[in-house]
Design a protein around this motif. Structure first.
Motif, PDB file in Angstrom:
ATOM      1  N   VAL A  58      20.588 143.117  26.434  1.00 53.79           N
ATOM      2  CA  VAL A  58      19.281 143.787  26.449  1.00 53.79           C
ATOM      3  C   VAL A  58      18.645 143.713  25.054  1.00 53.79           C
ATOM      4  O   VAL A  58      17.451 143.425  24.926  1.00 53.79           O
ATOM      5  CB  VAL A  58      19.414 145.251  26.939  1.00 53.79           C
ATOM      6  CG1 VAL A  58      18.099 146.005  26.760  1.00 53.79           C
ATOM      7  CG2 VAL A  58      19.857 145.287  28.401  1.00 53.79           C
ATOM      8  N   ASP A  59      19.458 143.927  24.021  1.00 54.97           N
ATOM      9  CA  ASP A  59      18.930 143.824  22.655  1.00 54.97           C
ATOM     10  C   ASP A  59      18.350 142.441  22.391  1.00 54.97           C
ATOM     11  O   ASP A  59      17.255 142.310  21.848  1.00 54.97           O
ATOM     12  CB  ASP A  59      20.061 144.022  21.626  1.00 54.97           C
ATOM     13  CG  ASP A  59      20.382 145.486  21.445  1.00 54.97           C
ATOM     14  OD1 ASP A  59      19.643 146.321  21.996  1.00 54.97           O
ATOM     15  OD2 ASP A  59      21.387 145.786  20.770  1.00 54.97           O
ATOM     16  N   ARG A 105      22.711 149.388  28.565  1.00 54.33           N
ATOM     17  CA  ARG A 105      21.534 149.861  27.840  1.00 54.33           C
ATOM     18  C   ARG A 105      20.358 149.898  28.807  1.00 54.33           C
ATOM     19  O   ARG A 105      20.113 148.944  29.540  1.00 54.33           O
ATOM     20  CB  ARG A 105      21.233 148.923  26.675  1.00 54.33           C
ATOM     21  CG  ARG A 105      19.966 149.238  25.984  1.00 54.33           C
ATOM     22  CD  ARG A 105      19.903 148.635  24.600  1.00 54.33           C
ATOM     23  NE  ARG A 105      19.833 149.680  23.620  1.00 54.33           N
ATOM     24  CZ  ARG A 105      20.585 149.753  22.528  1.00 54.33           C
ATOM     25  NH1 ARG A 105      21.475 148.834  22.285  1.00 54.33           N
ATOM     26  NH2 ARG A 105      20.436 150.730  21.688  1.00 54.33           N
ATOM     27  N   SER A 106      19.659 151.017  28.799  1.00 53.90           N
ATOM     28  CA  SER A 106      18.489 151.187  29.668  1.00 53.90           C
ATOM     29  C   SER A 106      17.286 151.335  28.748  1.00 53.90           C
ATOM     30  O   SER A 106      17.217 152.270  27.954  1.00 53.90           O
ATOM     31  CB  SER A 106      18.704 152.442  30.512  1.00 53.90           C
ATOM     32  OG  SER A 106      17.512 152.788  31.137  1.00 53.90           O
ATOM     33  N   LEU A 107      16.381 150.372  28.848  1.00 58.28           N
ATOM     34  CA  LEU A 107      15.276 150.338  27.906  1.00 58.28           C
ATOM     35  C   LEU A 107      13.949 150.235  28.661  1.00 58.28           C
ATOM     36  O   LEU A 107      13.845 149.502  29.647  1.00 58.28           O
ATOM     37  CB  LEU A 107      15.488 149.113  27.007  1.00 58.28           C
ATOM     38  CG  LEU A 107      14.685 149.018  25.731  1.00 58.28           C
ATOM     39  CD1 LEU A 107      15.532 148.385  24.644  1.00 58.28           C
ATOM     40  CD2 LEU A 107      13.461 148.170  25.958  1.00 58.28           C
ATOM     41  N   GLU A 158      17.676 146.786  32.040  1.00 54.35           N
ATOM     42  CA  GLU A 158      18.997 147.420  31.951  1.00 54.35           C
ATOM     43  C   GLU A 158      20.070 146.347  32.061  1.00 54.35           C
ATOM     44  O   GLU A 158      19.902 145.357  32.776  1.00 54.35           O
ATOM     45  CB  GLU A 158      19.154 148.484  33.059  1.00 54.35           C
ATOM     46  CG  GLU A 158      19.036 147.915  34.447  1.00 54.35           C
ATOM     47  CD  GLU A 158      18.861 148.955  35.544  1.00 54.35           C
ATOM     48  OE1 GLU A 158      18.575 150.132  35.264  1.00 54.35           O
ATOM     49  OE2 GLU A 158      19.018 148.566  36.714  1.00 54.35           O
ATOM     50  N   PRO A 202      24.535 146.032  26.645  1.00 51.24           N
ATOM     51  CA  PRO A 202      23.719 146.363  25.477  1.00 51.24           C
ATOM     52  C   PRO A 202      23.301 145.162  24.633  1.00 51.24           C
ATOM     53  O   PRO A 202      22.131 145.049  24.255  1.00 51.24           O
ATOM     54  CB  PRO A 202      24.608 147.328  24.681  1.00 51.24           C
ATOM     55  CG  PRO A 202      25.451 147.985  25.735  1.00 51.24           C
ATOM     56  CD  PRO A 202      25.701 146.938  26.781  1.00 51.24           C
ATOM     57  N   MET A 256      15.167 141.867  24.362  1.00 56.32           N
ATOM     58  CA  MET A 256      14.050 142.662  23.818  1.00 56.32           C
ATOM     59  C   MET A 256      13.497 142.019  22.557  1.00 56.32           C
ATOM     60  O   MET A 256      12.286 142.026  22.325  1.00 56.32           O
ATOM     61  CB  MET A 256      14.539 144.096  23.554  1.00 56.32           C
ATOM     62  CG  MET A 256      13.411 145.088  23.368  1.00 56.32           C
ATOM     63  SD  MET A 256      12.291 145.173  24.781  1.00 56.32           S
ATOM     64  CE  MET A 256      10.697 145.039  23.989  1.00 56.32           C
ATOM     65  N   ILE A 269       8.532 150.938  22.382  1.00 56.60           N
ATOM     66  CA  ILE A 269       9.745 151.332  23.111  1.00 56.60           C
ATOM     67  C   ILE A 269       9.600 152.805  23.513  1.00 56.60           C
ATOM     68  O   ILE A 269       9.351 153.668  22.668  1.00 56.60           O
ATOM     69  CB  ILE A 269      11.010 151.177  22.223  1.00 56.60           C
ATOM     70  CG1 ILE A 269      11.111 149.767  21.652  1.00 56.60           C
ATOM     71  CG2 ILE A 269      12.268 151.577  23.004  1.00 56.60           C
ATOM     72  CD1 ILE A 269      11.445 148.677  22.628  1.00 56.60           C
ATOM     73  N   ASP A 319      15.204 154.289  25.186  1.00 54.81           N
ATOM     74  CA  ASP A 319      16.286 153.379  24.819  1.00 54.81           C
ATOM     75  C   ASP A 319      17.549 154.224  24.834  1.00 54.81           C
ATOM     76  O   ASP A 319      17.794 154.998  23.920  1.00 54.81           O
ATOM     77  CB  ASP A 319      16.018 152.808  23.420  1.00 54.81           C
ATOM     78  CG  ASP A 319      17.068 151.783  23.025  1.00 54.81           C
ATOM     79  OD1 ASP A 319      18.003 151.555  23.814  1.00 54.81           O
ATOM     80  OD2 ASP A 319      16.960 151.231  21.916  1.00 54.81           O
ATOM     81  N   GLU A 320      18.296 154.121  25.918  1.00 54.27           N
ATOM     82  CA  GLU A 320      19.464 154.990  26.036  1.00 54.27           C
ATOM     83  C   GLU A 320      20.621 154.264  26.704  1.00 54.27           C
ATOM     84  O   GLU A 320      20.430 153.224  27.339  1.00 54.27           O
ATOM     85  CB  GLU A 320      19.085 156.274  26.805  1.00 54.27           C
ATOM     86  CG  GLU A 320      18.602 156.017  28.203  1.00 54.27           C
ATOM     87  CD  GLU A 320      17.993 157.251  28.881  1.00 54.27           C
ATOM     88  OE1 GLU A 320      17.603 158.204  28.194  1.00 54.27           O
ATOM     89  OE2 GLU A 320      17.906 157.239  30.114  1.00 54.27           O
ATOM     90  N   TYR A 380       9.729 149.788  27.859  1.00 61.14           N
ATOM     91  CA  TYR A 380       8.673 149.646  26.856  1.00 61.14           C
ATOM     92  C   TYR A 380       7.332 149.450  27.540  1.00 61.14           C
ATOM     93  O   TYR A 380       7.266 149.104  28.722  1.00 61.14           O
ATOM     94  CB  TYR A 380       8.958 148.465  25.898  1.00 61.14           C
ATOM     95  CG  TYR A 380       8.749 147.106  26.538  1.00 61.14           C
ATOM     96  CD1 TYR A 380       9.805 146.422  27.114  1.00 61.14           C
ATOM     97  CD2 TYR A 380       7.485 146.518  26.587  1.00 61.14           C
ATOM     98  CE1 TYR A 380       9.606 145.186  27.715  1.00 61.14           C
ATOM     99  CE2 TYR A 380       7.283 145.291  27.174  1.00 61.14           C
ATOM    100  CZ  TYR A 380       8.345 144.623  27.755  1.00 61.14           C
ATOM    101  OH  TYR A 380       8.145 143.410  28.359  1.00 61.14           O
TER     102      TYR A 380
END
Ligand SMILES: Cc1cc2nc3c(=O)[nH]c(=O)nc-3n(C[C@H](O)[C@H](O)[C@H](O)COP(=O)(O)O)c2cc1C
Length: 153
Positions: free
Chosen positions: A64-65, A9-11, A58, A61, A68, A82, A85-86, A13
């Motif tokens: 990262v969740d 996951r690449s996030l 990153e 997933p 975050m 955010i 978020d991909e 914010y």
């Protein structure tokens, strides 16, 4: 639907510091962040300017969740937005458990394109603009780090 194996996951914010972060505050935050991030296989960068943060995270997933969620509850900053978020298969910042760059002395003349990207992210309500700006900023950070390594080598 199951995720492809190895998906990350690449996030990205942005947020606003509630009170100004001085070097000591940032150092303390980064020591703790790097230790935790390493333990859960998260990499990324943190940028700070004019009381605004932009952070790229990153990793796996779920990790990262979970991070975050923790960061979102952190009372030291507010207005967490955010921007990206991909899912991706490749890390952009695999060398950094949390790279950091203070931005306060940068000028647009010294770093063409940089100031605009940061301002776009911090100020624009439009997801397309912020997404594009975040990607430019990531690229800028990596190019800059690569140049620094060249000099150091
Ligand atoms: C702007 C900002 C960025 C942060 N980045 C991270 C990070 O990358 N990794 C991390 O573990 N904590 C980070 N933190 C700190 C977390 O919000 C939290 O304080 C820390 O994980 C300790 O959580 P705990 O007290 O629940 O153990 C960040 C905090 C702020 C304000």
């Amino acid at each position: 639907m199951s995720l492809p194996e190895g998906a990350l996951r690449s996030l990205v914010y942005s947020s606003e510091a509630v009170t100004r972060f001085y070097q000591d505050d940032l150092d303390q935050l980064l020591v703790q962040a790097r230790q935790h991030n390493q333990s859960v296989d998260i990499t990324g960068i943190l940028l700070y300017k004019n009381d605004q943060f932009i952070q790229f995270l990153e990793g796996p997933p779920e990790a990262v969740d979970a991070l975050m969620e923790t960061i979102r509850r952190d009372v030291r900053h507010t207005n967490v937005r955010i921007l990206i978020d991909e899912l991706t298969l490749e890390r952009q910042f695999d060398e950094w458990t949390m790279g950091y760059h203070p931005m306060k002395n940068q000028t647009s003349a010294a770093l063409p394109g940089f100031r605009d990207s940061f301002a776009d992210i911090a100020e624009s309500p439009d997801a397309l603009t912020t997404g594009r700006a975040a990607k430019e900023l990531a690229l800028w950070f990596r190019v800059r780090a690569a140049k620094r390594n060249e000099v150091a080598a």
